[in-house]
Every structure is written in C-alpha cells, then in structure tokens.
Scaffold this active site. Structure first.
Site, PDB file in Angstrom:
ATOM      1  N   GLU A   1      64.512  24.894  40.116  1.00  0.00           N
ATOM      2  CA  GLU A   1      64.372  26.245  40.691  1.00  0.00           C
ATOM      3  C   GLU A   1      64.448  26.072  42.195  1.00  0.00           C
ATOM      4  O   GLU A   1      63.480  25.629  42.829  1.00  0.00           O
ATOM      5  CB  GLU A   1      63.025  26.861  40.282  1.00  0.00           C
ATOM      6  CG  GLU A   1      62.920  27.210  38.809  1.00  0.00           C
ATOM      7  CD  GLU A   1      63.708  28.448  38.410  1.00  0.00           C
ATOM      8  OE1 GLU A   1      64.314  29.091  39.288  1.00  0.00           O
ATOM      9  OE2 GLU A   1      63.730  28.759  37.212  1.00  0.00           O
ATOM     10  N   GLU A  32      69.698  29.020  53.948  1.00  0.00           N
ATOM     11  CA  GLU A  32      68.382  29.570  53.626  1.00  0.00           C
ATOM     12  C   GLU A  32      67.426  29.321  54.788  1.00  0.00           C
ATOM     13  O   GLU A  32      67.244  28.173  55.204  1.00  0.00           O
ATOM     14  CB  GLU A  32      67.818  28.928  52.351  1.00  0.00           C
ATOM     15  CG  GLU A  32      66.524  29.600  51.923  1.00  0.00           C
ATOM     16  CD  GLU A  32      65.797  28.878  50.791  1.00  0.00           C
ATOM     17  OE1 GLU A  32      65.721  27.639  50.833  1.00  0.00           O
ATOM     18  OE2 GLU A  32      65.297  29.567  49.884  1.00  0.00           O
ATOM     19  N   LYS A  50      52.508  17.910  40.502  1.00  0.00           N
ATOM     20  CA  LYS A  50      52.406  17.431  41.894  1.00  0.00           C
ATOM     21  C   LYS A  50      52.510  18.642  42.818  1.00  0.00           C
ATOM     22  O   LYS A  50      53.582  19.180  43.039  1.00  0.00           O
ATOM     23  CB  LYS A  50      53.554  16.451  42.176  1.00  0.00           C
ATOM     24  CG  LYS A  50      53.248  15.367  43.195  1.00  0.00           C
ATOM     25  CD  LYS A  50      53.038  15.821  44.621  1.00  0.00           C
ATOM     26  CE  LYS A  50      54.300  16.055  45.415  1.00  0.00           C
ATOM     27  NZ  LYS A  50      54.017  16.719  46.707  1.00  0.00           N
ATOM     28  N   CYS A  71      61.809  32.270  47.523  1.00  0.00           N
ATOM     29  CA  CYS A  71      63.174  31.926  47.114  1.00  0.00           C
ATOM     30  C   CYS A  71      63.975  33.174  46.783  1.00  0.00           C
ATOM     31  O   CYS A  71      65.173  33.241  46.975  1.00  0.00           O
ATOM     32  CB  CYS A  71      63.115  31.028  45.896  1.00  0.00           C
ATOM     33  SG  CYS A  71      62.106  31.728  44.576  1.00  0.00           S
TER      34      CYS A  71
HETATM   35  P1  NAD Z   1      60.628  20.932  49.298  1.00  0.00           P
HETATM   36  O1  NAD Z   1      61.869  20.667  48.543  1.00  0.00           O
HETATM   37  O2  NAD Z   1      60.493  20.397  50.658  1.00  0.00           O
HETATM   38  O3  NAD Z   1      59.359  20.358  48.506  1.00  0.00           O
HETATM   39  C1  NAD Z   1      59.038  20.803  47.200  1.00  0.00           C
HETATM   40  C2  NAD Z   1      58.172  19.752  46.513  1.00  0.00           C
HETATM   41  O4  NAD Z   1      58.936  18.556  46.368  1.00  0.00           O
HETATM   42  C3  NAD Z   1      56.909  19.360  47.282  1.00  0.00           C
HETATM   43  O5  NAD Z   1      55.851  19.171  46.353  1.00  0.00           O
HETATM   44  C4  NAD Z   1      57.298  18.041  47.913  1.00  0.00           C
HETATM   45  O6  NAD Z   1      56.197  17.193  48.150  1.00  0.00           O
HETATM   46  C5  NAD Z   1      58.203  17.450  46.854  1.00  0.00           C
HETATM   47  N1  NAD Z   1      59.179  16.457  47.337  1.00  0.00           N
HETATM   48  C6  NAD Z   1      59.768  16.412  48.552  1.00  0.00           C
HETATM   49  N2  NAD Z   1      60.610  15.369  48.610  1.00  0.00           N
HETATM   50  C7  NAD Z   1      60.550  14.727  47.411  1.00  0.00           C
HETATM   51  C8  NAD Z   1      61.195  13.588  46.859  1.00  0.00           C
HETATM   52  N3  NAD Z   1      62.066  12.881  47.551  1.00  0.00           N
HETATM   53  N4  NAD Z   1      60.895  13.249  45.590  1.00  0.00           N
HETATM   54  C9  NAD Z   1      60.027  13.975  44.864  1.00  0.00           C
HETATM   55  N5  NAD Z   1      59.371  15.052  45.340  1.00  0.00           N
HETATM   56  C10 NAD Z   1      59.635  15.437  46.597  1.00  0.00           C
HETATM   57  O7  NAD Z   1      60.426  22.513  49.274  1.00  0.00           O
HETATM   58  P2  NAD Z   1      59.304  23.376  49.997  1.00  0.00           P
HETATM   59  O8  NAD Z   1      59.583  23.383  51.455  1.00  0.00           O
HETATM   60  O9  NAD Z   1      57.950  22.986  49.523  1.00  0.00           O
HETATM   61  O10 NAD Z   1      59.584  24.806  49.371  1.00  0.00           O
HETATM   62  C11 NAD Z   1      60.557  25.676  49.872  1.00  0.00           C
HETATM   63  C12 NAD Z   1      61.787  25.669  48.996  1.00  0.00           C
HETATM   64  O11 NAD Z   1      61.448  25.939  47.646  1.00  0.00           O
HETATM   65  C13 NAD Z   1      62.776  26.746  49.402  1.00  0.00           C
HETATM   66  O12 NAD Z   1      64.071  26.233  49.391  1.00  0.00           O
HETATM   67  C14 NAD Z   1      62.600  27.783  48.305  1.00  0.00           C
HETATM   68  O13 NAD Z   1      63.715  28.622  48.119  1.00  0.00           O
HETATM   69  C15 NAD Z   1      62.317  26.937  47.122  1.00  0.00           C
HETATM   70  N6  NAD Z   1      61.660  27.689  46.065  1.00  0.00           N
HETATM   71  C16 NAD Z   1      62.369  28.008  44.938  1.00  0.00           C
HETATM   72  C17 NAD Z   1      61.776  28.778  43.947  1.00  0.00           C
HETATM   73  C18 NAD Z   1      62.538  29.191  42.714  1.00  0.00           C
HETATM   74  O14 NAD Z   1      61.900  29.627  41.771  1.00  0.00           O
HETATM   75  N7  NAD Z   1      63.855  29.076  42.686  1.00  0.00           N
HETATM   76  C19 NAD Z   1      60.458  29.204  44.092  1.00  0.00           C
HETATM   77  C20 NAD Z   1      59.775  28.861  45.239  1.00  0.00           C
HETATM   78  C21 NAD Z   1      60.375  28.100  46.226  1.00  0.00           C
END
Ligand code: NAD
Length: 491
Positions: free
Chosen positions: A258, A394, A183, A293
């Site tokens: 992650e 963050e 997804k 991240c």
């Molecule tokens: P997010 O948590 O808003 O969304 C991530 C994904 O989850 C998207 O595909 C979104 O549609 C989905 N999602 C959102 N709510 C959901 C729910 N209730 N149920 C299921 N899926 C849901 O994150 P973002 O804004 O897309 O990305 C930024 C975040 O990702 C930052 O916190 C960043 O640090 C983190 N990140 C972590 C890593 C790592 O490897 N640790 C890598 C990249 C990004």
C-alpha cells in the site's frame, strides 16, 4: 467512545514492545526517542529493536501459530472482538498519545482509533468467509480447495495513522490464522505500546508481536527473514521497491504493498463551487496535514469555473485554524517529523522554481506558538503544469496543486500520467459523465462527488506504483491464506 481525555503524565518514559507474550526492551538495550512535532519536546522512548528481536519474535510467533490456527475462525473472531473491547476502554489514552506523537488534530484522530477497532470487528464478522470451493474437475471424483494461513506474517506500517494501522493491519492476517509481527514507524511509535499492553493481556502469547525500531534494522530483518513468506507493507513507493529487492535476495515472498499517491480530483463545470471547495478541502485531509496516501492533492478545475472555485478555495484554506493538536477546534497541526517538514518545504520551493503560482501558504505560520515545531501553512499552487515536480511527485503534506482544464481527454491524460494510481475523485451532477469519467480514472479507489472517506468492505489499493493487493475487504482476509487443492478419488 468517550470524548473526555485522560491526560498521561509527560514524558512517558521508556515504553515496551511485545515479544512472545512479554512486554520487553530490545535485546541490545538501545532506545529510540520520539518528540512532539508541535514543540520538539521529548515525549517518550521505545525499544530500538533489531535483528535479534525480530528473530525472537519469529520464534515465538512460529511456536504459537499452530494452536492459533487450530482453534478455528469462530474462536479467533472471539479473541479479536475481545481485543477491540479492551482497546476501546483505553481509546482516550491512545488518542491522547497519538495526537501528541503525530501532530494530527484530535477531533479527526478520534475517528482513527475507532476505525481500528471497527476493522477488528469487521474481520471477526467475516470469519466464515475463509472458505474453499468444490470444482467439477473430473467425472466421479471430488475436487475441493481449502484455505490455509501462511504461518507468520510481517506487517510494516507508516507514520501517518499509527494506532489505526497498528490495530487494523493485524486484523485480517490474525483472522486468517496467522501469527503476526508488526513493525510500527519509528516516527510515531508511542501508541503501539498501548496495543502491546492490551495484546499481552488478551491474545495467546506469541500470536501478536510488536517490534519497534528503525526501518533499516527491525524492518529489514522482517523483510529478509527466510521463513516469513507473507509480508504486508504500507509506506512509500521508494521503500516498497527497496524491500521487494531485499526480500528477493533471501526467498520467494508474497507482498501486499500500500504505497503513495498523487491523486486527482476532476471538477466539471456544472458543480456548485461551494460544494467543490468543500470536497477539495476534505480531500486534502488537512486535519493530518495532508499526510495521507489518499489525499486528492491535484485539483483539476474546468476553465469555466476555475477562477470562481479557486477564489473560494483560497479563502477557505486561509481560514483553516492551525493550532495545538489537542485543541478540539484545531483544523491542522504540525508536520509529523523534521525530515517530512524538510521534504514539504523542498516541494514548496520546487513549485516556485518550476513556475507555479503560489496563491496561499508556503511558509512557517507567524506567531510565537509556531516558532518551534514543524509547522507549515496550508498551501495552494495554481497554474500547475504536468511536468512540474509538484505535479508529479508525492509531497505527503498540506500542498494542493491546482490545474485548469478544457478538454477532458487531455485532463485525463494528465490525471493518469503520473507513476501513482491510488485514489481519484470525479465531481459532476451528470450521472453518465460521472460514471464514464470514473471508469477512465486509472486508480484503485474512485469517489464520485466525494473524497477522503474509506468504506469497510470496499477493496482499497493502488494501480501502478501505488501498490499491489487490496485491503479493507474480504480480499484482504483471503490474501493471508494459501489455497490447497485436494482430489478425492472415489474409485
Ligand atoms: P516509509 O516508506 O519511509 O516507511 C514506512 C515503514 O517502513 C516504516 O515503519 C519504516 O521504518 C519502514 N522501513 C523503512 N525502510 C525500510 C527498509 N529498508 N526495510 C524495511 N522497512 C523499512 O514511509 P513513511 O514516510 O512512514 O510513510 C509515508 C508513505 O506511506 C507515503 O508515501 C504514503 O503515501 C504511504 N502510505 C500509503 C498508504 C496506503 O494505504 N497506500 C497509507 C498510508 C501511507
């Protein structure tokens, strides 16, 4: 990989997702728009998949998985390599769409596409690590373990590196013999359609399914699906916690998470200020607006070099070239989305309200080209104190918080005193100091005299609320298997 760009015609129109070997629209017929963050113009649309589509994807995946498992690791590795070769031929196109859709700058994003392909090949290369063991558990009998795939794995990914994550995050579960449902983020979903097209040509139908849509619809349906036991999520800690709760209402599930970071870079007095500055700038990943991240967004400068490093740092940050993400010379583009833009602006205001000293940036850049779109200047705050919001939370944007330190114990207490523990960096020329300090940084991935880079084969993952599980290494491959013990009674 060629560097010449093949420009697709804009807008891209209605792009497809992949379910059961078919490129398709959502069952509901609904679509989601994606805009160019540099100018807010429509780029294209993707299907707004929901529960019905996830169910279709699950059924297709569950049907395809036994044959995929049965062909064995060697043949699966051949598929992964073939997919990498096919995607490589479309790398320019994927890169172009990706840059337009994310706002990340092209010169660095080229590496992203390549990294996704490298991950497919990396896991193909360690196919035969899917091994069990024999254990001398009793006298005269034989005890052994085998590793078996979970079946259908759900992988939910974030907006910041869409094509790299979409490609690379399915490699390990596929190699381990699972079928996957991926997804992509609704914020930058367009490049996933290229992946969908190539998977449709190369992979057995149903083995890879890509369902685009909103988190609360398609994402939630994957999380709550009663038969998808193994889930892997890359995104924010807040969503990571919410999905664990949602999943627990339905079934017992296993997660890799992650999540976010608020990563420290600690600089000792013996470091050449120019090198420290170069490391700090690389660590901020300005090429994708700090939206990483692993960005080392808290810089701890020793008192004796603080002023010298800060002065040089500010000069370099001011000189960063903001501009059109497709321009090879741009060093920073716009923030990914309106929501993320507002979040970064909130933290810039919070930094000022909480008493930090804004030394550069903090606003929309001047000039006609920056009037539309989600542009923010690269920003540095000094005199940051540990209780400030910009010191603890963050931001996920181009905002660097600089701390002054004198006592290492105090510095480490602050560095480790946040909810996250993803990466960290230690800068010194003294080997003992470097290693001792690296061991005291409570994060999962620590660089000594480095920042930002990932290395295939080295486990990546977070302490505390930065997540659970490790990726990018053999650990990830094995994490997509269940271990079965078999006892052979030899009588
Ligand atoms: P997010 O948590 O808003 O969304 C991530 C994904 O989850 C998207 O595909 C979104 O549609 C989905 N999602 C959102 N709510 C959901 C729910 N209730 N149920 C299921 N899926 C849901 O994150 P973002 O804004 O897309 O990305 C930024 C975040 O990702 C930052 O916190 C960043 O640090 C983190 N990140 C972590 C890593 C790592 O490897 N640790 C890598 C990249 C990004």
């Amino acid at each position: 990989m060629s560097t010449a760009l093949k420009m697709p015609k804009l807008p891209l129109g209605k792009m497809k997702m992949l379910i059961g070997g078919e490129l398709c629209a959502a069952a509901s017929g609904r679509w989601l728009e994606s805009v160019n963050p540099a100018n807010e113009e429509l780029l294209g649309e993707v299907p707004r998949g929901d529960k019905q589509d996830v169910e279709r994807a699950y059924q297709a995946a569950a049907k395809a998985q036994p044959a995929w498992e049965a062909i064995g690791p060697g043949k699966r590795a051949e598929y992964l390599r073939k997919l990498a070769d096919a995607l490589e031929k479309r790398a320019e196109e994927a890169l172009h769409i990706e840059v337009l859709d994310t706002g990340n700058t092209i010169a660095k994003m080229r590496f992203d596409v390549g990294s996704g392909l490298e991950t497919l090949r990396f896991y193909a290369g360690i196919a035969h690590e899917l091994k069990g063991m024999t254990v001398p558990a009793s006298v005269g009998n034989l005890h052994l373990t085998v590793r078996e795939p979970y079946g259908v794995v759900g992988r939910i990914i974030p907006f910041n590196h869409p094509i790299m994550f979409a490609i690379s995050k399915m490699a390990a579960p596929l190699m381990a013999g699972n079928a996957v449902i991926v997804k992509p983020s609704e914020q930058s979903p367009l490049s996933s359609s290229i992946l969908a097209e190539e998977c449709q040509k190369i992979m057995p139908p149903g083995v890879v399914n890509i369902v685009t849509g909103l988190g609360m619809e398609a994402g939630d349906a994957i999380v709550r699906h009663p038969h998808i036991k193994r889930l892997a999520f890359t995104g924010s800690a807040k969503t990571g916690m919410a999905i664990q709760k949602a999943a627990a209402e339905v079934a017992v599930k296993i997660f890799s998470l992650e999540l976010g970071g608020k990563n420290p870079m600690i600089v000792f007095p013996d470091v050449d200020p120019d090198k420290a500055v170069a490391g700090a700038i690389a660590g901020m990943n300005f090429a994708w607006q700090g939206q990483s991240c692993g960005s080392t967004s808290r810089l701890f400068l020793h008192d004796s070099i603080h002023d010298a490093v800060l002065e040089k740092l500010v000069a370099k940050v001011k000189a960063l070239k903001l501009g059109e993400p497709l321009d090879e010379t741009s060093q920073m583009g716009p923030i990914n989305s309106k929501g993320q833009y507002e979040k970064v602006m909130y933290y810039i205001k919070a930094g000022q309200e909480d008493g930090a000293r804004l030394v550069t940036g903090g606003k929309r850049p001047a000039g006609k080209q920056f009037e539309k779109g989600y542009w923010i200047e690269p920003t540095v705050f000094a005199d940051v104190k540990p209780d400030m919001r910009i010191a603890r939370e963050e931001i996920f944007g181009p905002v660097l918080s600089v701390f002054r330190w004198k006592d290492l114990d105090e510095c480490l207490a602050i560095a480790n005193g946040v909810e996250y523990g993803l990466t960290g960096a230690v800068w010194t020329n003294n080997l003992q100091t470097a290693i001792k300090t690296a061991l005291r940084v409570k994060s999962g991935y620590v660089w000594i005299n480095g920042t930002s880079a990932h290395y295939k084969g080295m486990p990546f993952g977070g302490y505390r609320n930065s997540g659970t599980g490790r990726e990018e290494a053999t650990d990830e491959l094995l994490s997509y298997t269940e271990e079965k013990s078999i006892h052979i009674m030899l009588g």
